[in-house]
Design a protein around this motif. Structure first.
Motif, mmCIF file in Angstrom:
data_model
loop_
_atom_site.group_PDB
_atom_site.id
_atom_site.type_symbol
_atom_site.label_atom_id
_atom_site.label_comp_id
_atom_site.label_asym_id
_atom_site.label_seq_id
_atom_site.Cartn_x
_atom_site.Cartn_y
_atom_site.Cartn_z
ATOM 1 N N LEU A 51 31.196 -66.488 3.699
ATOM 2 C CA LEU A 51 32.370 -67.085 4.567
ATOM 3 C C LEU A 51 32.023 -66.456 6.125
ATOM 4 C CD1 LEU A 51 35.934 -66.196 2.630
ATOM 5 C CD2 LEU A 51 34.616 -68.305 2.947
ATOM 6 N N GLU A 52 32.087 -67.201 7.081
ATOM 7 C CA GLU A 52 32.042 -66.926 8.359
ATOM 8 C C GLU A 52 32.715 -65.587 8.783
ATOM 9 O OE1 GLU A 52 31.750 -68.786 12.851
ATOM 10 O OE2 GLU A 52 32.119 -70.292 10.809
ATOM 11 N N LEU A 53 32.042 -64.593 9.423
ATOM 12 C CA LEU A 53 33.064 -63.673 9.968
ATOM 13 C C LEU A 53 33.233 -63.922 11.587
ATOM 14 C CD1 LEU A 53 34.292 -60.672 9.808
ATOM 15 C CD2 LEU A 53 31.855 -59.877 10.276
ATOM 16 N N GLN A 59 30.319 -59.004 14.571
ATOM 17 C CA GLN A 59 29.432 -59.409 13.388
ATOM 18 C C GLN A 59 29.308 -58.014 12.727
ATOM 19 O OE1 GLN A 59 29.182 -62.498 12.169
ATOM 20 N NE2 GLN A 59 30.422 -62.810 13.697
ATOM 21 N N PHE A 60 29.260 -56.866 13.150
ATOM 22 C CA PHE A 60 29.055 -55.710 12.643
ATOM 23 C C PHE A 60 30.231 -55.016 12.091
ATOM 24 C CE2 PHE A 60 25.703 -56.441 15.747
ATOM 25 C CZ PHE A 60 24.412 -56.510 14.949
ATOM 26 N N THR A 61 30.260 -54.361 11.122
ATOM 27 C CA THR A 61 31.548 -53.813 10.400
ATOM 28 C C THR A 61 31.304 -52.183 10.455
ATOM 29 O OG1 THR A 61 31.028 -54.033 8.093
ATOM 30 C CG2 THR A 61 32.372 -55.751 8.965
ATOM 31 N N TRP A 62 30.144 -51.652 10.616
ATOM 32 C CA TRP A 62 30.003 -50.122 10.786
ATOM 33 C C TRP A 62 29.173 -49.837 11.924
ATOM 34 C CZ3 TRP A 62 25.791 -47.172 9.602
ATOM 35 C CH2 TRP A 62 25.837 -45.743 9.517
ATOM 36 N N LEU A 104 28.645 -54.268 6.847
ATOM 37 C CA LEU A 104 28.483 -53.758 5.512
ATOM 38 C C LEU A 104 29.166 -54.601 4.579
ATOM 39 C CD1 LEU A 104 29.103 -49.814 5.928
ATOM 40 C CD2 LEU A 104 26.809 -51.049 5.295
ATOM 41 N N ASP A 105 30.492 -55.175 5.397
ATOM 42 C CA ASP A 105 31.438 -56.033 4.388
ATOM 43 C C ASP A 105 31.093 -57.392 4.572
ATOM 44 O OD1 ASP A 105 33.188 -53.320 3.841
ATOM 45 O OD2 ASP A 105 33.163 -53.329 5.927
ATOM 46 N N ARG A 106 31.642 -57.980 3.548
ATOM 47 C CA ARG A 106 31.181 -59.388 3.360
ATOM 48 C C ARG A 106 32.150 -60.111 2.410
ATOM 49 N NH1 ARG A 106 26.519 -60.644 5.701
ATOM 50 N NH2 ARG A 106 24.819 -58.810 5.962
ATOM 51 N N ALA A 107 32.342 -61.332 2.568
ATOM 52 C CA ALA A 107 33.362 -61.930 1.675
ATOM 53 C C ALA A 107 32.869 -63.459 1.083
ATOM 54 C CB ALA A 107 34.745 -62.344 2.110
ATOM 55 N N PHE A 108 32.867 -63.534 -0.201
ATOM 56 C CA PHE A 108 31.851 -64.828 -0.825
ATOM 57 C C PHE A 108 33.172 -65.602 -1.494
ATOM 58 C CE2 PHE A 108 28.864 -61.703 -0.226
ATOM 59 C CZ PHE A 108 27.603 -62.340 0.152
ATOM 60 N N PHE A 127 39.742 -58.748 7.388
ATOM 61 C CA PHE A 127 40.839 -59.227 7.042
ATOM 62 C C PHE A 127 40.377 -60.921 6.741
ATOM 63 C CE2 PHE A 127 44.545 -61.826 8.320
ATOM 64 C CZ PHE A 127 45.437 -61.397 7.441
ATOM 65 N N LEU A 128 40.758 -61.331 5.586
ATOM 66 C CA LEU A 128 40.785 -62.796 5.021
ATOM 67 C C LEU A 128 42.385 -63.475 5.315
ATOM 68 C CD1 LEU A 128 39.056 -64.992 4.038
ATOM 69 C CD2 LEU A 128 39.604 -64.056 1.759
ATOM 70 N N ASP A 129 42.174 -64.103 6.247
ATOM 71 C CA ASP A 129 43.428 -64.897 6.665
ATOM 72 C C ASP A 129 43.631 -66.344 5.835
ATOM 73 O OD1 ASP A 129 45.998 -66.033 7.636
ATOM 74 O OD2 ASP A 129 45.075 -66.163 9.594
#
Length: 153
Positions: A9-11, A15-18, A32-36, A64-66
């Motif tokens: 999923l597009e963030l 674009q960076f989480t850490w 580091l974090d991604r969602a598929f 956060f996935l809305d």
């Protein structure tokens, strides 16, 4: 992840989480974090968006996935594609965006997702048209009721 038919999923947002060592020559930023999701999930939650919640003082920002569950009642006559939409640039962009987003799923999933997204867009456009028509009718009525010196000659 393509082996499992999962798509990232597009963030939205940063674009960076850490990060580590900000303000130094050793500063590092990493995602580091991604969602598929698979194509079935994406067809049900095609409006879902993944956000980076950038909290100021931490070196790790949560994502956060809305979710927006798309439910449809029975198909009715008003949910059909209108050829006039082809004149609207947004129509083509919706189809193109859906095709790019769903690389890999079956053609049926792509078509169904396009249909749902176009129906949502149609609702926005139709609502806008209704408001514009009402405003125009009010303006016409005001002009029809208006009298000036030129009108009396």
């Amino acid at each position: 992840m393509l082996d499992y038919a999962l798509y990232e999923l597009e963030l939205h947002g940063q674009q960076f989480t850490w990060e580590r060592c900000r303000g130094t020559s050793r500063w590092v930023e990493v995602r580091l974090d991604r969602a598929f999701a698979n194509s079935i999930w994406m067809s049900k939650f095609y409006s879902a968006k993944l956000f980076n919640l950038n909290f100021g003082h931490s070196d790790h920002w949560p994502i956060f996935l809305d979710l927006v569950l798309q439910t449809r009642g029975r198909r009715n006559k008003t949910s059909r594609f209108k050829n006039v939409w082809l004149k609207e640039e947004m129509c083509g962009l919706i189809v193109q965006d859906t095709w790019i987003l769903l690389q890999g799923p079956s053609i049926n999933v792509k078509v169904a997702t396009c249909r749902h997204r176009l129906m949502d867009w149609r609702g926005e456009i139709t609502g806008s048209f209704k408001a514009r028509i009402a405003a125009t009718q009010v303006a016409i009525k005001k002009l029809q009721d208006r009298r000036d010196e030129v009108s009396y000659q």
